[in-house]
Design a protein around this motif. Sequence first.
Motif, PDB file in Angstrom:
ATOM      1  N   TYR A   2      39.944 -23.408  61.547  1.00  0.00           N
ATOM      2  CA  TYR A   2      38.468 -24.038  60.788  1.00  0.00           C
ATOM      3  C   TYR A   2      37.360 -24.892  62.165  1.00  0.00           C
ATOM      4  CZ  TYR A   2      41.693 -24.848  57.319  1.00  0.00           C
ATOM      5  OH  TYR A   2      42.642 -24.785  55.776  1.00  0.00           O
TER       6      TYR A   2
ATOM      7  N   ARG B 153      32.685 -25.504  62.579  1.00  0.00           N
ATOM      8  CA  ARG B 153      31.741 -25.078  62.044  1.00  0.00           C
ATOM      9  C   ARG B 153      30.509 -24.512  63.113  1.00  0.00           C
ATOM     10  NH1 ARG B 153      27.922 -26.471  60.198  1.00  0.00           N
ATOM     11  NH2 ARG B 153      26.898 -27.697  61.207  1.00  0.00           N
TER      12      ARG B 153
ATOM     13  N   ALA C 235      28.189 -25.703  56.430  1.00  0.00           N
ATOM     14  CA  ALA C 235      29.850 -25.696  55.663  1.00  0.00           C
ATOM     15  C   ALA C 235      30.956 -25.142  56.739  1.00  0.00           C
ATOM     16  CB  ALA C 235      29.418 -24.431  54.998  1.00  0.00           C
TER      17      ALA C 235
ATOM     18  N   LEU D 184      33.523 -23.744  58.565  1.00  0.00           N
ATOM     19  CA  LEU D 184      34.757 -22.366  57.870  1.00  0.00           C
ATOM     20  C   LEU D 184      36.536 -22.135  58.148  1.00  0.00           C
ATOM     21  CD1 LEU D 184      31.611 -20.714  59.306  1.00  0.00           C
ATOM     22  CD2 LEU D 184      31.787 -20.845  56.866  1.00  0.00           C
TER      23      LEU D 184
ATOM     24  N   ASP E 211      35.731 -17.974  54.796  1.00  0.00           N
ATOM     25  CA  ASP E 211      35.100 -18.927  53.711  1.00  0.00           C
ATOM     26  C   ASP E 211      34.837 -19.975  53.783  1.00  0.00           C
ATOM     27  OD1 ASP E 211      37.856 -19.257  54.126  1.00  0.00           O
ATOM     28  OD2 ASP E 211      37.738 -19.409  51.812  1.00  0.00           O
ATOM     29  N   THR E 212      33.881 -20.277  53.093  1.00  0.00           N
ATOM     30  CA  THR E 212      33.677 -21.801  52.977  1.00  0.00           C
ATOM     31  C   THR E 212      34.235 -22.662  52.450  1.00  0.00           C
ATOM     32  OG1 THR E 212      30.680 -21.019  53.629  1.00  0.00           O
ATOM     33  CG2 THR E 212      31.207 -23.160  52.361  1.00  0.00           C
TER      34      THR E 212
ATOM     35  N   MET F  39      31.605 -28.783  52.319  1.00  0.00           N
ATOM     36  CA  MET F  39      30.230 -28.745  53.008  1.00  0.00           C
ATOM     37  C   MET F  39      30.288 -30.553  53.588  1.00  0.00           C
ATOM     38  SD  MET F  39      28.582 -26.316  52.379  1.00  0.00           S
ATOM     39  CE  MET F  39      26.823 -26.687  52.882  1.00  0.00           C
TER      40      MET F  39
END
Length: 380
Positions: free
Chosen positions: A148, A150, A162, A164, A174-175, A178
């Motif tokens: 994970y 940014r 987001a 990611l 994938d996102t 937010m």
Amino acid sequence: MNRVSVLGLLLLAGSGLAAAQVPEVRLSRPAARYPHELSSITGLVELPDGRVLVSDGIDETLLRLDLRTMKTDTVGRTGSGPGEYKGPDLLFAQPGNGVLLVDLGNARLSFYDAALKYRESAPIARGQPGAGMTMALPSAVDALGRLYFRPGGINPKADSGAILRWDRTRDRTDTVAMVKLGEMTVKTSGGANNRSVSSRSVPLSPEDVWSVAPDGRIVIVRAADYRVEWLTPGGGVVRGPANPWKPVPVRDADKREYAADMRLSGVSMSVTSQNGQVSIRMGRGRPTGALDEEEIPDLDWPATKPAVRSVRVSPAGDAWVERWVAAGSPRTFDVFGADGKLKQRVTLPAGRSLIGFGKGAVYLRERTEDDLVYLERYTL
């Protein structure tokens, strides 16, 4: 109203106040302390046998420490070849008791098996400059090994960004959420053919902080009202209540501490492309936009600090939210459960910072006034 009714109401009110009180823990005496100073501790993972793997980015070493016997050995060696590292940084547990090393000096992610034998590497940069290149510099990893992060990039007008998730087994990104970003200032100089762009975070501007639990739940601490949210893998959201907090005034000592922390722990990066050959340089400490001492008075500092500084998730799945405190004060964590509600408050000894979790323990890094670094383990 008779005396019995009044007494009953008082008892009910008293029990409500008692229930609202949050248990407080002050860590004071380590269960173990490594007696030798280190140049730095940038990453730590507790191994299944109780030893810890520690990265020292300054001395460029990976150390395996036994805090029971105080014996130490070195894993791998410095270099740019397969299985070597330059600027070892963050460490994350991987499936099958493996370990992921963020190798900043070589701008790659290196994966080791349970015996700490090198398996493979992947570049931190994904894609090409000018064609959607993303820097997959992980901030968290779940139990399935998904990363994970940014994505980088400069957009001073963006107020949200987001998170990611990169699933390496399926090569899919994938996102997943937010978050509110801190404010940025951008300066541009030069002409059309020789333009220089520099960016800098606005000091102590409020921003959401986030992390990931081993089971893939994402925790986001909302800056607007100090509220903890959990995003579940199935798409659900668990929102905790807003939490009161007392703003901490920003004084000269706080400004100097903030600037020193940026110079010490920030990540620097440069990307160059020449004749189709892309070169990436990364490092920990003295990042682009770090504050010099003489620049401190010229910045637009806020009157108070925001509520939260960072968040980590323990192996038990609790969110440890670090609160901003006055410069020189012991670091304080609010611990939230899976329901988003405050369940405990933990205060570290002075001069310590949280560097990692273990089985029923936390690992703290002590930095002395002489900039010597020591590793300690505290039982929870």
